[in-house]
Design a protein around this motif. Structure first.
Motif, PDB file in Angstrom:
ATOM      1  N   VAL A  36       0.837  -1.199   0.000  1.00 11.51           N
ATOM      2  CA  VAL A  36       0.000   0.000   0.000  1.00 11.51           C
ATOM      3  C   VAL A  36       0.874   1.251   0.000  1.00 11.51           C
ATOM      4  CG1 VAL A  36      -1.671   1.334   1.355  1.00 11.51           C
ATOM      5  CG2 VAL A  36      -1.991  -1.110   1.032  1.00 11.51           C
ATOM      6  N   LEU A  37       1.935   1.233   0.773  1.00 12.80           N
ATOM      7  CA  LEU A  37       2.862   2.361   0.794  1.00 12.80           C
ATOM      8  C   LEU A  37       3.521   2.547  -0.568  1.00 12.80           C
ATOM      9  CD1 LEU A  37       4.256   4.555   2.460  1.00 12.80           C
ATOM     10  CD2 LEU A  37       5.981   2.856   3.061  1.00 12.80           C
ATOM     11  N   GLY A  38       3.914   1.461  -1.219  1.00 14.03           N
ATOM     12  CA  GLY A  38       4.488   1.557  -2.551  1.00 14.03           C
ATOM     13  C   GLY A  38       3.509   2.115  -3.564  1.00 14.03           C
ATOM     14  N   TRP A  39       2.269   1.650  -3.508  1.00 11.68           N
ATOM     15  CA  TRP A  39       1.229   2.163  -4.396  1.00 11.68           C
ATOM     16  C   TRP A  39       1.005   3.647  -4.155  1.00 11.68           C
ATOM     17  CZ3 TRP A  39      -3.623   4.193  -3.219  1.00 11.68           C
ATOM     18  CH2 TRP A  39      -4.469   4.389  -4.297  1.00 11.68           C
ATOM     19  N   PHE A  40       0.960   4.055  -2.898  1.00  9.35           N
ATOM     20  CA  PHE A  40       0.780   5.461  -2.552  1.00  9.35           C
ATOM     21  C   PHE A  40       1.936   6.294  -3.096  1.00  9.35           C
ATOM     22  CE2 PHE A  40       1.364   8.996   0.435  1.00  9.35           C
ATOM     23  CZ  PHE A  40       0.130   9.609   0.305  1.00  9.35           C
ATOM     24  N   LEU A  41       3.160   5.784  -2.994  1.00  9.40           N
ATOM     25  CA  LEU A  41       4.335   6.498  -3.479  1.00  9.40           C
ATOM     26  C   LEU A  41       4.273   6.675  -5.000  1.00  9.40           C
ATOM     27  CD1 LEU A  41       7.124   7.681  -2.764  1.00  9.40           C
ATOM     28  CD2 LEU A  41       8.056   5.419  -3.186  1.00  9.40           C
ATOM     29  N   VAL A  42       3.925   5.621  -5.722  1.00  4.96           N
ATOM     30  CA  VAL A  42       3.843   5.698  -7.182  1.00  4.96           C
ATOM     31  C   VAL A  42       2.766   6.687  -7.615  1.00  4.96           C
ATOM     32  CG1 VAL A  42       3.200   4.379  -9.241  1.00  4.96           C
ATOM     33  CG2 VAL A  42       4.801   3.419  -7.588  1.00  4.96           C
ATOM     34  N   VAL A  43       1.600   6.602  -7.005  1.00  7.68           N
ATOM     35  CA  VAL A  43       0.509   7.517  -7.363  1.00  7.68           C
ATOM     36  C   VAL A  43       0.894   8.959  -7.044  1.00  7.68           C
ATOM     37  CG1 VAL A  43      -1.863   8.182  -6.801  1.00  7.68           C
ATOM     38  CG2 VAL A  43      -1.291   5.786  -7.176  1.00  7.68           C
ATOM     39  N   THR A  44       1.504   9.172  -5.892  1.00 10.48           N
ATOM     40  CA  THR A  44       1.897  10.526  -5.512  1.00 10.48           C
ATOM     41  C   THR A  44       2.940  11.087  -6.470  1.00 10.48           C
ATOM     42  OG1 THR A  44       1.427  10.051  -3.200  1.00 10.48           O
ATOM     43  CG2 THR A  44       2.840  11.928  -3.656  1.00 10.48           C
ATOM     44  N   LEU A  45       3.926  10.289  -6.824  1.00  7.84           N
ATOM     45  CA  LEU A  45       4.983  10.779  -7.702  1.00  7.84           C
ATOM     46  C   LEU A  45       4.503  11.001  -9.134  1.00  7.84           C
ATOM     47  CD1 LEU A  45       8.044   8.727  -6.443  1.00  7.84           C
ATOM     48  CD2 LEU A  45       7.519  11.143  -6.042  1.00  7.84           C
ATOM     49  N   THR A  46       3.411  10.373  -9.526  1.00  8.46           N
ATOM     50  CA  THR A  46       2.887  10.599 -10.871  1.00  8.46           C
ATOM     51  C   THR A  46       1.821  11.683 -10.914  1.00  8.46           C
ATOM     52  OG1 THR A  46       1.302   8.801 -10.609  1.00  8.46           O
ATOM     53  CG2 THR A  46       3.396   8.271 -11.663  1.00  8.46           C
ATOM     54  N   VAL A  47       1.133  11.927  -9.812  1.00  8.37           N
ATOM     55  CA  VAL A  47       0.054  12.917  -9.810  1.00  8.37           C
ATOM     56  C   VAL A  47       0.543  14.298  -9.373  1.00  8.37           C
ATOM     57  CG1 VAL A  47      -2.133  13.543  -8.704  1.00  8.37           C
ATOM     58  CG2 VAL A  47      -1.749  11.209  -9.492  1.00  8.37           C
ATOM     59  N   VAL A  48       1.388  14.362  -8.380  1.00  9.19           N
ATOM     60  CA  VAL A  48       1.784  15.655  -7.821  1.00  9.19           C
ATOM     61  C   VAL A  48       2.550  16.536  -8.820  1.00  9.19           C
ATOM     62  CG1 VAL A  48       3.226  16.756  -6.061  1.00  9.19           C
ATOM     63  CG2 VAL A  48       1.655  14.945  -5.417  1.00  9.19           C
ATOM     64  N   PRO A  49       3.582  16.050  -9.527  1.00  8.09           N
ATOM     65  CA  PRO A  49       4.309  16.959 -10.427  1.00  8.09           C
ATOM     66  C   PRO A  49       3.453  17.626 -11.511  1.00  8.09           C
ATOM     67  CG  PRO A  49       5.627  15.013 -10.008  1.00  8.09           C
ATOM     68  CD  PRO A  49       4.258  14.763  -9.411  1.00  8.09           C
ATOM     69  N   PRO A  50       2.530  16.905 -12.170  1.00  6.25           N
ATOM     70  CA  PRO A  50       1.717  17.627 -13.159  1.00  6.25           C
ATOM     71  C   PRO A  50       0.749  18.631 -12.540  1.00  6.25           C
ATOM     72  CG  PRO A  50       1.629  15.275 -13.589  1.00  6.25           C
ATOM     73  CD  PRO A  50       2.313  15.460 -12.282  1.00  6.25           C
ATOM     74  N   VAL A  51       0.269  18.350 -11.347  1.00  3.74           N
ATOM     75  CA  VAL A  51      -0.716  19.237 -10.720  1.00  3.74           C
ATOM     76  C   VAL A  51      -0.034  20.458 -10.130  1.00  3.74           C
ATOM     77  CG1 VAL A  51      -2.440  19.426  -8.890  1.00  3.74           C
ATOM     78  CG2 VAL A  51      -2.333  17.365 -10.306  1.00  3.74           C
ATOM     79  N   TRP A  52       1.044  20.253  -9.375  1.00  2.00           N
ATOM     80  CA  TRP A  52       1.786  21.357  -8.760  1.00  2.00           C
ATOM     81  C   TRP A  52       3.187  21.378  -9.360  1.00  2.00           C
ATOM     82  CZ3 TRP A  52      -1.007  18.132  -5.281  1.00  2.00           C
ATOM     83  CH2 TRP A  52      -2.147  18.739  -4.767  1.00  2.00           C
ATOM     84  N   GLN A  53       3.336  22.137 -10.411  1.00  2.00           N
ATOM     85  CA  GLN A  53       4.627  22.171 -11.096  1.00  2.00           C
ATOM     86  C   GLN A  53       5.646  22.947 -10.275  1.00  2.00           C
ATOM     87  OE1 GLN A  53       3.885  23.602 -15.014  1.00  2.00           O
ATOM     88  NE2 GLN A  53       2.621  21.847 -15.545  1.00  2.00           N
ATOM     89  N   PHE A  54       6.869  22.444 -10.246  1.00  2.05           N
ATOM     90  CA  PHE A  54       7.929  23.068  -9.457  1.00  2.05           C
ATOM     91  C   PHE A  54       8.699  24.050 -10.289  1.00  2.05           C
ATOM     92  CE2 PHE A  54       7.251  18.857  -7.590  1.00  2.05           C
ATOM     93  CZ  PHE A  54       6.926  19.236  -6.303  1.00  2.05           C
TER      94      PHE A  54
END
Length: 70
Positions: free
Chosen positions: A52-70
């Motif tokens: 579950v932690l791995g799934w959360f990490l993958v989803v977070t790393l794929t969703v966060v950068p496009p939504v909140w660009q650095f």
């Protein structure tokens, strides 16, 4: 509690609450009750928690950068 909420900000407070870090001393008791009633072992938390932690990490790393660009 209102002073603590203002001091840390509502986003930080909501994050702690949503991740279960606001449980305080009652959280270990609840975990022990679930372990006893469900017949779980300590290793079950690792066996199910790590994927579950791995799934959360993958989803977070794929969703966060496009939504909140650095």
């Amino acid at each position: 509690m209102a002073d603590q909420l203002r001091a840390t900000g509502p986003a930080a407070w909501a994050g702690r609450w949503l991740t279960g870090r606001g449980g305080g001393p009652a959280r270990p008791v609840v975990c022990m009750m679930v372990m006893g009633a469900g017949g779980y072992r300590s290793g079950d938390y690792w066996r199910y928690g790590v994927p579950v932690l791995g799934w959360f990490l993958v989803v977070t790393l794929t969703v966060v950068p496009p939504v909140w660009q650095f």
